[in-house]
Motif scaffolding. Structure first.
Motif, PDB file in Angstrom:
ATOM      1  N   SER A 103       0.829  -1.196   0.000  1.00 48.26           N
ATOM      2  CA  SER A 103       0.000   0.000   0.000  1.00 48.26           C
ATOM      3  C   SER A 103       0.870   1.256   0.000  1.00 48.26           C
ATOM      4  N   THR A 104       1.991   1.201   0.716  1.00 47.64           N
ATOM      5  CA  THR A 104       2.901   2.346   0.728  1.00 47.64           C
ATOM      6  C   THR A 104       3.453   2.596  -0.668  1.00 47.64           C
ATOM      7  N   LEU A 105       3.764   1.529  -1.383  1.00 46.09           N
ATOM      8  CA  LEU A 105       4.285   1.678  -2.742  1.00 46.09           C
ATOM      9  C   LEU A 105       3.270   2.407  -3.631  1.00 46.09           C
ATOM     10  N   ILE A 106       2.016   1.983  -3.538  1.00 54.89           N
ATOM     11  CA  ILE A 106       0.994   2.617  -4.377  1.00 54.89           C
ATOM     12  C   ILE A 106       0.810   4.075  -3.970  1.00 54.89           C
ATOM     13  N   GLY A 107       0.771   4.307  -2.657  1.00 53.43           N
ATOM     14  CA  GLY A 107       0.680   5.678  -2.172  1.00 53.43           C
ATOM     15  C   GLY A 107       1.818   6.517  -2.720  1.00 53.43           C
ATOM     16  N   ARG A 108       3.013   5.955  -2.696  1.00 46.09           N
ATOM     17  CA  ARG A 108       4.199   6.671  -3.175  1.00 46.09           C
ATOM     18  C   ARG A 108       4.115   6.936  -4.677  1.00 46.09           C
ATOM     19  N   LEU A 109       3.666   5.943  -5.414  1.00 47.26           N
ATOM     20  CA  LEU A 109       3.515   6.120  -6.868  1.00 47.26           C
ATOM     21  C   LEU A 109       2.562   7.277  -7.175  1.00 47.26           C
ATOM     22  N   LEU A 110       1.435   7.278  -6.474  1.00 47.60           N
ATOM     23  CA  LEU A 110       0.432   8.321  -6.710  1.00 47.60           C
ATOM     24  C   LEU A 110       0.963   9.678  -6.265  1.00 47.60           C
ATOM     25  N   TYR A 111       1.657   9.686  -5.138  1.00 48.63           N
ATOM     26  CA  TYR A 111       2.163  10.931  -4.553  1.00 48.63           C
ATOM     27  C   TYR A 111       3.246  11.538  -5.437  1.00 48.63           C
ATOM     28  N   ASP A 112       4.232  10.732  -5.803  1.00 50.41           N
ATOM     29  CA  ASP A 112       5.351  11.256  -6.592  1.00 50.41           C
ATOM     30  C   ASP A 112       4.969  11.569  -8.035  1.00 50.41           C
ATOM     31  N   SER A 113       3.911  10.923  -8.544  1.00 54.02           N
ATOM     32  CA  SER A 113       3.518  11.229  -9.907  1.00 54.02           C
ATOM     33  C   SER A 113       2.417  12.295  -9.918  1.00 54.02           C
ATOM     34  N   LYS A 114       2.201  12.900  -8.742  1.00 53.24           N
ATOM     35  CA  LYS A 114       1.219  13.981  -8.580  1.00 53.24           C
ATOM     36  C   LYS A 114      -0.182  13.555  -8.988  1.00 53.24           C
ATOM     37  N   ASN A 115      -0.529  12.340  -8.630  1.00 50.46           N
ATOM     38  CA  ASN A 115      -1.872  11.858  -8.901  1.00 50.46           C
ATOM     39  C   ASN A 115      -2.746  11.835  -7.650  1.00 50.46           C
ATOM     40  N   ILE A 116      -2.284  12.537  -6.600  1.00 51.07           N
ATOM     41  CA  ILE A 116      -3.144  12.676  -5.424  1.00 51.07           C
ATOM     42  C   ILE A 116      -3.559  14.132  -5.332  1.00 51.07           C
ATOM     43  N   GLY A 120       8.464  13.166   7.890  1.00 51.54           N
ATOM     44  CA  GLY A 120       7.555  14.264   7.608  1.00 51.54           C
ATOM     45  C   GLY A 120       6.562  13.980   6.498  1.00 51.54           C
ATOM     46  N   ILE A 121       6.649  12.770   5.899  1.00 52.33           N
ATOM     47  CA  ILE A 121       5.711  12.413   4.844  1.00 52.33           C
ATOM     48  C   ILE A 121       4.546  11.660   5.487  1.00 52.33           C
ATOM     49  N   PRO A 122       3.310  11.937   5.082  1.00 49.22           N
ATOM     50  CA  PRO A 122       2.189  11.224   5.700  1.00 49.22           C
ATOM     51  C   PRO A 122       2.257   9.729   5.406  1.00 49.22           C
ATOM     52  N   ASP A 123       1.469   8.963   6.164  1.00 49.67           N
ATOM     53  CA  ASP A 123       1.432   7.519   5.984  1.00 49.67           C
ATOM     54  C   ASP A 123       0.729   7.205   4.658  1.00 49.67           C
ATOM     55  N   LEU A 124       1.525   6.985   3.633  1.00 55.09           N
ATOM     56  CA  LEU A 124       0.972   6.877   2.282  1.00 55.09           C
ATOM     57  C   LEU A 124       0.091   5.646   2.090  1.00 55.09           C
ATOM     58  N   ALA A 125       0.261   4.652   2.974  1.00 48.70           N
ATOM     59  CA  ALA A 125      -0.576   3.454   2.846  1.00 48.70           C
ATOM     60  C   ALA A 125      -2.048   3.786   3.066  1.00 48.70           C
ATOM     61  N   LEU A 126      -2.319   4.861   3.809  1.00 49.91           N
ATOM     62  CA  LEU A 126      -3.715   5.212   4.104  1.00 49.91           C
ATOM     63  C   LEU A 126      -4.466   5.657   2.858  1.00 49.91           C
ATOM     64  N   ILE A 127      -3.731   5.938   1.788  1.00 48.77           N
ATOM     65  CA  ILE A 127      -4.400   6.335   0.546  1.00 48.77           C
ATOM     66  C   ILE A 127      -5.233   5.185   0.006  1.00 48.77           C
ATOM     67  N   THR A 128      -4.759   3.963   0.181  1.00 48.36           N
ATOM     68  CA  THR A 128      -5.553   2.842  -0.335  1.00 48.36           C
ATOM     69  C   THR A 128      -6.274   2.064   0.756  1.00 48.36           C
TER      70      THR A 128
END
Lengths: 302, 417
Positions: free
Chosen positions: B17-30, B48-56
């Motif tokens: 889930s963190t990977l997907i969050g990171r993909l979306l975050y870094d590709s500016k898809n959030i 300082g980066i939010p818990d990216l897994a919570l995106i999914t």
């Protein structure tokens, strides 16, 4: 050899038509839930492609909260008349009276939660075993988890922990008496996909999707249309603004966005450039809590 | 523009889930409000980066337990391609949800925690990817920040996985070193991984070929629904609605109906009420035929020179996905595309050991086990093996009493009638 490939809109369209026909093939009494918004209008367009030159194997059903935009209601009636399909309207107002339900109070009192009662009563009245709807997985994080054929128990409740595995594009809609299935043919479409498709197919929409002058109230960065259903307090400033609607729900819980977009191209450009999601920008009802949508679905909401 | 559907797989806490969050975050898809919601919900993180897994991880129970329970679908696009991202759970008990996601994927990213190496779930998910013939496999060796970005660790896991890939006959596997948490090599190449010269993950996803360059497939058209307007003008109109699952059809083609064996000719192909000369997979169309035949939902329209065989005795490889075990002698509803027939399980031939791929004797299959079974169907099935033509060689088994989807099966072999 010919080019045997479909672009992404063609793929999404074909997938949605396949799902609509599975619903028609598997259920005795399906219904298409129609709200007058762009997603359900797209769904009707896809149903025309799936079933013409025959009639729809289901009626259109609208759960009218009594707080709808008049433009959306007019559009609904015109569309149903133009395509010659049956439209069933059931009113939340009547359920409130018949069952003595208590309405929300407050500035933007919403009938969103009460809608579920009317929906479940309508399902029971007509014996619907499947309700087809225009929900999309990109809208909201609970919807992102829901199956295309989503089984609901006799109270209409979704149990996210007990979802049936859904393999390939083989759909299992077998249910016990009293249960029903919510079918979501455009699950895999995004907001932008809908707009690109509307442009490609030249689909008509209610006028409120395009920029127009409207009296609005600014409330916590959201613009709420003036209507008999909201409370104006002292100190509220009513402004005349040029706005459009990005989603069409109830007048009490759908916010307008400041916009100059008068064509579909303008709208696509506007959404492409936006920094805010569709529901985040326009839905007051999702702001209640982190899991507002999941909680509503667990009680039978769409 | 085309669409790539990919799934993340791997063991619990490997960082899917963190990977997907990171993909979306870094590709500016959030979008801003979605990120704000995640920030509100996340506990303070070191970097300082939010818990990216919570995106999914969208369900209450998932957030409470910090795990993924069911598949989440996310959508994003770059200038090159659209993506449907399938975030699947890692726990063994939720393997059936992983299979749900994997069944529609063009590519699977198998995550491996660099500190732990290959785990049982790595093997199970790889086996599933192999059985489903997912065309593209990426092994993403994650959390390299916790092993000092060591090339040696990466090479060791890669070499271990190559053994699995050989045993499973996996197609080309791409190995990518990453740290989803730190954002190394997800969207941007990383200065922490100077020894890696390949593409970052996103670039690989954007450029992997989706073209089906195999030879043309035999045509298969399962009938889903019959359109009969019965109006005055269209009194005799009868249209067979469905979606072409493989190959193509032209107006004038001779066709055979299965299982009945009737023949006829295509008089019209319609999409959206208008006639077209030709249609191809995966289009949804309406076919009209020259003869008034007894055709119902579930029947297959094929071309006579490439028709599939009929069988009532099939060998299936099945992943059991019901809590109630599969027992020899039980009967189920078998659903292949829109076609349902009754079947009974004659014999469980073996159970597949996930660790060493050994075939073990078994008289039952429990939840998430993979077994080979022999079934007998009540009426003949027009089948292809999954290997020959996956879209006509896959099916589900439904428990008729609970109505639950109990098994996911692929046809391995059959005794032709």
């Amino acid at each position: 050899m010919a080019d045997y490939s479909l672009d992404y809109l063609g793929q999404l369209e074909s997938e949605a038509i396949h799902i609509l026909r599975e619903a028609a093939g598997q259920f005795e009494r399906p219904a298409l839930l129609f709200s007058g918004g762009k997603d359900s209008i797209t769904l009707v367009h896809l149903a025309l492609k799936a079933f013409r030159p025959g009639k729809f194997p289901f009626p259109l059903v609208h759960i009218d909260t009594g707080h709808n935009f008049p433009e959306a209601l007019d559009f609904r009636d015109e569309l149903a008349a133009r395509i010659g399909e049956q439209l069933i309207v059931r009113k939340v107002e009547d359920t409130i009276k018949a069952k003595g339900l208590t309405e929300n109070k407050g500035k933007f009192a919403s009938r969103n939660a009460l809608q579920t009662y009317t929906l479940l009563d309508t399902i029971a009245e007509f014996g619907f075993d499947a309700c087809i709807g225009g929900a999309r997985r990109d809208e909201e994080k609970a919807r992102a988890k829901e199956r295309i054929f989503s089984i609901r128990n006799e109270f209409g409740q979704w149990d996210p922990k007990l979802q049936r595995p859904e393999l390939w594009n083989i759909f299992n809609g077998r249910i016990h008496k009293g249960e029903n299935v919510r079918v979501f043919p455009i699950s895999n479409w995004t907001e932008l996909d809908i707009w690109h498709y509307i442009r490609r197919e030249k689909i008509d929409l209610p006028s409120i999707y395009f920029a127009h002058e409207r009296e609005v109230l600014q409330h916590q960065q959201q613009l709420i249309a003036l209507s008999p259903f909201i409370r104006i307090d002292e100190g509220d400033q009513v402004q005349n603004r040029r706005v459009r609607y990005r989603t069409v729900g109830d007048m009490t819980c759908t916010a307008a966005v400041a916009s100059e977009a008068v064509t579909i191209d303008d709208i696509i450009n506007e959404i492409t450039a936006t920094a805010t999601s569709e529901r985040g920008e326009t839905r007051i009802d999702d702001r209640v809590s982190e899991a507002a949508m999941e909680d509503r679905k667990r009680t039978g909401y769409f | 523009m085309d669409i790539l559907r990919f799934i993340t797989a791997g063991s619990v806490d490997d960082g899917k889930s963190t990977l997907i969050g990171r993909l979306l975050y870094d590709s500016k898809n959030i979008l801003a409000d979605q990120l704000e919601a995640v920030e509100r919900a996340s506990r303070p993180q070191e970097n300082g980066i939010p818990d990216l897994a919570l995106i999914t991880d969208g369900l209450r129970a998932e957030r409470e337990q910090g795990i993924t329970i069911d598949v989440a679908y996310k959508y994003c696009a770059t200038l090159k391609r659209k993506f449907i991202i399938i975030d699947a759970p890692g726990h063994v008990q939720y393997t059936r949800n992983m299979i749900t996601g994997a069944s529609n994927a063009d590519l699977v990213i198998i995550l491996v925690d660099a500190r732990n190496g290959i785990q049982e779930q790595t093997r199970r998910h790889s086996l599933i990817a192999s059985l489903l013939q997912i065309p593209h496999i990426v092994v993403a060796i994650n959390k390299l920040d916790l092993t000092g970005y060591s090339q040696q660790v990466f090479e060791q896991i890669k070499s271990d996985y190559e053994g699995i890939a050989r045993n499973l006959n996996l197609p080309t596997v791409t190995y990518i070193p990453i740290s989803a948490l730190q954002g190394d090599n997800i969207v941007h190449p990383s200065a922490n991984l100077p020894w890696y010269t390949g593409k970052p993950l996103l670039e690989h996803l954007e450029t992997v070929s989706l073209l089906n360059d195999e030879k043309p497939q035999p045509a298969r058209f399962p009938v889903q629904y019959i359109i009969r307007p019965q109006t005055e003008q269209l009194h005799d109109y009868r249209g067979y609605a469905g979606r072409i699952t493989s190959g193509s059809y032209r107006k004038g083609d001779s066709v055979t109906l299965l299982p009945s064996g009737y023949s006829s000719t295509i008089t019209a192909i319609e999409t959206d009420g208008a006639e077209v000369e030709e249609a191809f997979a995966p289009q949804s169309i309406v076919l009209r035929l020259a003869d008034d035949l007894d055709i119902s939902r579930g029947d297959l329209v094929v071309k006579p020179d490439e028709a599939p065989a009929l069988s009532k005795e099939l060998e299936l490889l099945v992943c059991w996905i019901d809590h109630k075990p599969l027992t020899a002698g039980n009967s189920y509803l078998l659903q292949q595309h829109s076609n349902r027939v009754k079947c009974s399980v004659q014999e469980i031939l073996y159970k597949l050991d996930v660790h060493n791929l050994e075939e073990q004797p078994a008289d039952k299959a429990q939840l998430n086990e993979i077994v080979k079974i022999r079934v007998r169907t009540a009426s003949p099935l027009a089948y292809d093996t999954y290997e020959q033509l996956s879209s006509n060689g896959r099916l589900i088994l439904i428990d008729e009493t609970s109505n639950l989807t109990a098994g996911a099966g692929i046809i391995r072999a059959a005794t032709a009638l």
